[in-house]
Design a protein around this motif. Structure first.
Motif, PDB file in Angstrom:
ATOM      1  N   TYR A   1       0.835  -1.195   0.000  1.00  0.00           N
ATOM      2  CA  TYR A   1       0.000   0.000   0.000  1.00  0.00           C
ATOM      3  C   TYR A   1       0.874   1.251   0.000  1.00  0.00           C
ATOM      4  N   ILE A   2       1.890   1.263   0.866  1.00  0.00           N
ATOM      5  CA  ILE A   2       2.780   2.428   0.951  1.00  0.00           C
ATOM      6  C   ILE A   2       3.541   2.603  -0.358  1.00  0.00           C
ATOM      7  N   LYS A   3       4.023   1.478  -0.879  1.00  0.00           N
ATOM      8  CA  LYS A   3       4.817   1.542  -2.101  1.00  0.00           C
ATOM      9  C   LYS A   3       3.991   2.118  -3.252  1.00  0.00           C
ATOM     10  N   LYS A   4       2.746   1.668  -3.321  1.00  0.00           N
ATOM     11  CA  LYS A   4       1.883   2.153  -4.387  1.00  0.00           C
ATOM     12  C   LYS A   4       1.670   3.662  -4.228  1.00  0.00           C
ATOM     13  N   ALA A   5       1.470   4.104  -2.987  1.00  0.00           N
ATOM     14  CA  ALA A   5       1.263   5.536  -2.751  1.00  0.00           C
ATOM     15  C   ALA A   5       2.495   6.328  -3.158  1.00  0.00           C
ATOM     16  N   GLY A   6       3.670   5.756  -2.901  1.00  0.00           N
ATOM     17  CA  GLY A   6       4.913   6.477  -3.166  1.00  0.00           C
ATOM     18  C   GLY A   6       5.326   6.444  -4.628  1.00  0.00           C
ATOM     19  N   THR A   7       4.714   5.590  -5.426  1.00  0.00           N
ATOM     20  CA  THR A   7       5.130   5.478  -6.831  1.00  0.00           C
ATOM     21  C   THR A   7       3.980   5.851  -7.772  1.00  0.00           C
ATOM     22  N   VAL A   8       3.094   4.897  -7.983  1.00  0.00           N
ATOM     23  CA  VAL A   8       2.004   5.100  -8.940  1.00  0.00           C
ATOM     24  C   VAL A   8       1.147   6.298  -8.554  1.00  0.00           C
ATOM     25  N   ILE A   9       0.723   6.299  -7.290  1.00  0.00           N
ATOM     26  CA  ILE A   9      -0.186   7.354  -6.858  1.00  0.00           C
ATOM     27  C   ILE A   9       0.521   8.704  -6.904  1.00  0.00           C
ATOM     28  N   LEU A  10       1.788   8.702  -6.533  1.00  0.00           N
ATOM     29  CA  LEU A  10       2.563   9.940  -6.595  1.00  0.00           C
ATOM     30  C   LEU A  10       2.583  10.479  -8.023  1.00  0.00           C
ATOM     31  N   ALA A  11       2.914   9.609  -8.962  1.00  0.00           N
ATOM     32  CA  ALA A  11       2.994  10.038 -10.356  1.00  0.00           C
ATOM     33  C   ALA A  11       1.650  10.573 -10.849  1.00  0.00           C
ATOM     34  N   ILE A  12       0.596   9.821 -10.546  1.00  0.00           N
ATOM     35  CA  ILE A  12      -0.721  10.260 -11.021  1.00  0.00           C
ATOM     36  C   ILE A  12      -1.127  11.570 -10.334  1.00  0.00           C
ATOM     37  N   SER A  13      -0.751  11.702  -9.058  1.00  0.00           N
ATOM     38  CA  SER A  13      -1.097  12.930  -8.341  1.00  0.00           C
ATOM     39  C   SER A  13      -0.464  14.147  -9.002  1.00  0.00           C
ATOM     40  N   ILE A  14       0.783  13.978  -9.428  1.00  0.00           N
ATOM     41  CA  ILE A  14       1.471  15.092 -10.077  1.00  0.00           C
ATOM     42  C   ILE A  14       0.769  15.432 -11.395  1.00  0.00           C
ATOM     43  N   LEU A  15       0.415  14.366 -12.113  1.00  0.00           N
ATOM     44  CA  LEU A  15      -0.318  14.551 -13.366  1.00  0.00           C
ATOM     45  C   LEU A  15      -1.628  15.284 -13.120  1.00  0.00           C
ATOM     46  N   MET A  16      -2.337  14.853 -12.101  1.00  0.00           N
ATOM     47  CA  MET A  16      -3.623  15.475 -11.796  1.00  0.00           C
ATOM     48  C   MET A  16      -3.421  16.929 -11.362  1.00  0.00           C
ATOM     49  N   TRP A  17      -2.378  17.144 -10.568  1.00  0.00           N
ATOM     50  CA  TRP A  17      -2.085  18.506 -10.132  1.00  0.00           C
ATOM     51  C   TRP A  17      -1.858  19.401 -11.354  1.00  0.00           C
ATOM     52  N   ALA A  18      -1.041  18.864 -12.297  1.00  0.00           N
ATOM     53  CA  ALA A  18      -0.746  19.657 -13.489  1.00  0.00           C
ATOM     54  C   ALA A  18      -2.018  19.949 -14.274  1.00  0.00           C
TER      55      ALA A  18
ATOM     56  N   SER B   1      -8.911  25.260 -15.593  1.00  0.00           N
ATOM     57  CA  SER B   1      -7.805  24.361 -15.925  1.00  0.00           C
ATOM     58  C   SER B   1      -8.337  23.258 -16.843  1.00  0.00           C
ATOM     59  N   TYR B   2      -7.423  22.474 -17.419  1.00  0.00           N
ATOM     60  CA  TYR B   2      -7.845  21.389 -18.314  1.00  0.00           C
ATOM     61  C   TYR B   2      -8.815  20.463 -17.608  1.00  0.00           C
ATOM     62  N   ALA B   3      -8.415  20.049 -16.397  1.00  0.00           N
ATOM     63  CA  ALA B   3      -9.265  19.122 -15.654  1.00  0.00           C
ATOM     64  C   ALA B   3     -10.594  19.784 -15.320  1.00  0.00           C
ATOM     65  N   GLY B   4     -10.516  21.053 -14.948  1.00  0.00           N
ATOM     66  CA  GLY B   4     -11.725  21.780 -14.586  1.00  0.00           C
ATOM     67  C   GLY B   4     -12.705  21.834 -15.741  1.00  0.00           C
ATOM     68  N   ARG B   5     -12.180  22.093 -16.930  1.00  0.00           N
ATOM     69  CA  ARG B   5     -13.061  22.172 -18.100  1.00  0.00           C
ATOM     70  C   ARG B   5     -13.730  20.834 -18.362  1.00  0.00           C
ATOM     71  N   LEU B   6     -12.925  19.771 -18.255  1.00  0.00           N
ATOM     72  CA  LEU B   6     -13.488  18.434 -18.475  1.00  0.00           C
ATOM     73  C   LEU B   6     -14.569  18.157 -17.432  1.00  0.00           C
ATOM     74  N   GLY B   7     -14.236  18.448 -16.186  1.00  0.00           N
ATOM     75  CA  GLY B   7     -15.197  18.219 -15.098  1.00  0.00           C
ATOM     76  C   GLY B   7     -16.478  18.991 -15.319  1.00  0.00           C
ATOM     77  N   ARG B   8     -16.347  20.237 -15.775  1.00  0.00           N
ATOM     78  CA  ARG B   8     -17.540  21.060 -15.966  1.00  0.00           C
ATOM     79  C   ARG B   8     -18.366  20.586 -17.149  1.00  0.00           C
ATOM     80  N   SER B   9     -17.645  20.104 -18.193  1.00  0.00           N
ATOM     81  CA  SER B   9     -18.386  19.672 -19.373  1.00  0.00           C
ATOM     82  C   SER B   9     -19.257  18.451 -19.061  1.00  0.00           C
TER      83      SER B   9
END
Ligand code: GDP
Ligand code: MG
Length: 723
Positions: free
Chosen positions: A527-544, A596-604
């Motif tokens: 669980y920790i490893k996943k948070a530190g790798t996959v989830i971290l990467a996706i979080s950065i992507l989502m942040w961007a 933001s990109y995500a915001g527009r998608l979410g709103r659409s």
């Protein structure tokens, strides 16, 4: 060709193979009581007298006929990779049953040594095994073992290594008599197979003949491909003797072969190997007595539900405190990093809003997850999980699933906190392709470890008083939906009847503390490893995606102008000025997020998702969640962080959710959102594994869209029933 330095571990399920394997290799591998969890072949390296030995942990099997995928895998490894020797791990308490596999290993010509495991249990039940006598009668080296504490394992391995050297990986195949009729047929078939080299690169000729008689479809199909004419001839011989047996003895070759094998075993055991065989069979009394209650038709399921409730209740009660500490730590860290990175706002936002607010939210659940896994490990190691499977089997058949579908369900989070990825892979034990497919398509509804933090967080805010009850209800709801969908599938796109299944219940065992600790830690670490790798990467992507595009210079200038106007307004007091500026900045931040990109998608998507009560911020989180369910939480953390300017931002995600008008306006919004989270599309990795295991993209898309649609309909219904 054989591999001299490779030793394989073979044995029945639950004989202690994996325990021995772990002891030899020190490799951390899951030890559980599901018959057949080791579908995958496991390898490790053992050290013996300064040399490295490669060990292969074969899937647990009762035989080597192609009755199950495990058996096919096991014999494929034995025949094609040719380990130097095999350590056959037996449960000494039920030698007669366990030796059935040994006989077949011997017939296959494998050099074997016997590890008579669970000697501690056998002895405490008063069973006396005369090892010397067993060795005399079989000509095989035998070693009493207690795999749990490593007793007797080393000598067994040493003997296996020596045997491999002596035999060069090839023993003389055992030939037992199968009675006049079969023996005669075997004598006719064997030379024919030998001369024409039907599969003899892999197997002894007489063994191939036996498989023909046992109607082993895998061997027969392969023979057909290699040598169709001879195969036809062989099948003719089998037909003849089959008809003869039917008329003379009203039996068929398979049954007769099994009888003779057991006969061979019993003749050995009764010949002074075990004197008190009768007593041995009363050993299961204790387990039987418990089972009369725990697997009772009515009491059993009630106890199961209580166990589930207690699991969540205790987890939540104990876990709440350390969870708050971890959350407090991340708040502190966020503040600290904020101060340090004051001068570079871009990086500060990435670190504080993207990484800490995101990944921190998932890591905050580590103590809770750990406590939960501790209970799960105890349930598994004690043998209770096997009972759960046993009880479910009855129910499963009604819904067109197979008894063996239960293990994949439990692995996927049937009780709590599993993962659909190994769950989908575990369906390999199912031989019927349709039942397997139905299992694969329905197991993503289980309460996997990634959904837990999301549902935990929201239930802890809005259903705090009865959180354990709600968690249990969500888990059960997952099952109900899975079964109903299975029923639907089995009557529409993958129709058919379910095939019968026999399951052996392992006896109850006191879990070993060290084993429980290791299993708990392994899962928590995953669980920790996943948070530190996959989830971290996706979080950065989502942040961007939630940060870009940056506001244009014009917009910046406009806001700047407005702030200056407020500052210059002499009619306002300093406090009023400050308040107005803060408000302006806040609304600027949230309109930035909305643009933001995500915001527009979410709103659409909002025009559709509003029927389920999802606003555009929720949409963003749920879209992120398709990559990994934890991301629902990390995205919310990031969205809250980005969407507001709180200079000393120390409120936890939990408090932010609690104070958000969208959520606290009505429990319907929360409930619809959680139901959706439980049911909607499997995560990205699961989708890929579905493709891999079914071989068709079609099922990946089915899972993606069918589950999405189903979840949406369920969420809309929930929303409307509750408002
Ligand atoms: P596998 O299915 O053959 O891989 O069996 P496992 O290694 O998973 O063992 C099944 C159960 O038996 C586990 O709960 C082990 O802790 C337990 N076990 C293994 N070896 C021994 C032993 O020597 N004595 C006792 N009492 N239990 C054992
Ligand atoms: Mg195992």
């Amino acid at each position: 060709m054989y591999a001299s330095d490779v030793i394989a571990l073979a044995g029945n399920p639950n004989s202690g193979k994996t325990t021995a394997f772990n002891h030899y290799t020190g490799a951390r591998q899951h030890v559980g009581n599901y018959p057949g969890i080791t579908v995958e072949k496991k390898e490790g390296t053992a050290k013996l007298d300064g040399k490295n030995i490669i060990l292969v942990d074969l899937p647990g099997t009762y035989s080597l006929t192609a009755y199950s995928l495990e058996e096919i895998v096991a014999r494929k490894v034995l025949a094609e990779e040719r380990p130097g020797a095999v350590i056959d791990v037996l449960n000494a308490g039920v030698l007669n049953r366990n030796l059935y596999l040994s006989v077949q290993l011997l017939e296959l010509g494998m050099p074997i040594v016997l590890a008579l495991n669970m000697m501690d249990e056998a002895e405490s039940q008063g069973l006396k095994v005369n090892i010397k006598r067993l060795e005399e009668l079989t000509g095989i080296k035998c070693f009493p073992c207690v795999a749990r504490n490593g007793e007797g394992l080393e000598p067994a391995l040493r003997a296996a290594v020596e045997l491999a050297k002596e035999t060069k990986g090839k023993g003389k195949p055992l030939e037992i008599s199968y009675g006049t009729d079969l023996d005669l047929t075997l004598n006719d078939m064997t030379p024919l197979i030998e001369e024409n080299k039907v599969l003899t690169d892999f197997y002894p000729a007489r063994w191939v003949a036996l498989k023909f008689l046992e109607n082993d479809t895998e061997v027969i199909d392969r023979a057909k491909k290699a040598n169709p004419q001879i195969t036809e001839k062989l099948e003719g011989m089998v037909d003849k003797v089959t008809k003869h047996l039917k008329t003379t003895m009203d039996t068929y070759p398979e049954a007769l072969i099994a009888d003779y094998r057991y006969g061979w075993i019993n003749s050995i055991l009764k010949n002074g190997v075990i004197e008190n065989q009768e007593e041995v069979f009363s050993r299961t009394d204790f387990s039987d007595k418990i089972d009369r209650v725990l697997t009772h038709r009515i009491v059993g399921p009630v106890i199961l539900l209580l166990v589930l409730y207690c699991l969540y209740y205790v987890t939540i009660q104990i876990g709440a405190y350390p969870n708050d500490w971890v959350s407090a730590f991340f708040d502190w860290l966020s503040g600290l990093m904020g101060d340090l990175l004051e001068n570079s706002p871009g990086i500060k936002s990435l670190v504080c809003d993207g990484i800490i607010a995101g990944v921190g939210g998932v890591l905050g659940f580590v103590p809770l997850i750990m406590i939960m896994f501790l209970f799960i490990s105890i349930l598994e190691d004690s043998g209770y999980m096997a009972r759960v499977a046993y009880m479910m089997d009855r129910i499963f058949r009604i819904f067109g699933l197979h008894g063996a579908s239960i293990m994949p369900f439990i692995i996927s989070g049937g009780i709590a906190g599993g993962c659909a990825v190994p769950g989908v892979m575990a369906t390999r034990t199912l031989r019927s392709p349709l039942e397997r497919l139905a299992t694969i398509l329905t197991l993503p509804f289980m309460m996997c470890g990634a959904k837990i933090p999301v549902i935990m967080l929201f239930t802890s805010v809005f259903f705090e008083k009865h959180q354990a009850l709600y968690m249990s209800l969500f888990t059960v709801a997952g099952w109900v939906v899975a079964l109903l969908v299975a029923l639907f599938l089995r009557h529409t796109i993958i129709p058919g009847k379910s095939t019968p299944f026999v399951m052996e219940l392992p006896p109850y065992r006191m879990p070993v503390a060290s084993g429980v600790v290791i299993h708990t830690w392994e899962r928590t670490w995953q669980y920790i490893k996943k948070a530190g790798t996959v989830i971290l990467a996706i979080s950065i992507l989502m942040w961007a995606s939630m940060t870009y595009p940056s506001p244009s210079d014009e917009q910046e200038a406009q806001i700047h102008g407005q702030i200056e106007a407020i500052q210059a307004n002499t009619a306002l007091s300093d406090e009023e000025k400050e308040a107005q500026v803060a408000e302006l900045e806040n609304s600027d931040q949230s309109s930035h997020l909305a643009n933001s990109y995500a915001g527009r998608l979410g709103r659409s998507l909002e025009p559709i998702t509003k029927y389920a009560g999802f606003d555009w911020q929720t949409n963003i989180a749920l879209i992120g969640g398709i990559m990994a369910k934890e991301v629902v939480l990390t995205t919310m953390g990031t969205a809250y962080s980005l969407g507001a300017v709180d200079e000393d931002d120390t409120t936890s995600l939990k408090d932010k959710v609690a104070n958000d008008p969208h959520w606290n306006a009505s429990p319907a919004n929360t409930m619809a959102f959680l139901v959706f989270t439980l049911l909607y599309s499997p995560c990205f990795v699961t989708l890929l594994v579905i493709r891999q295991e079914t071989g068709k993209w079609r099922w990946t898309f089915w899972s993606l869209f069918f589950n999405l649609g189903l979840a949406f309909v369920a969420a809309v219904i929930v929303k409307h029933l509750m408002t």
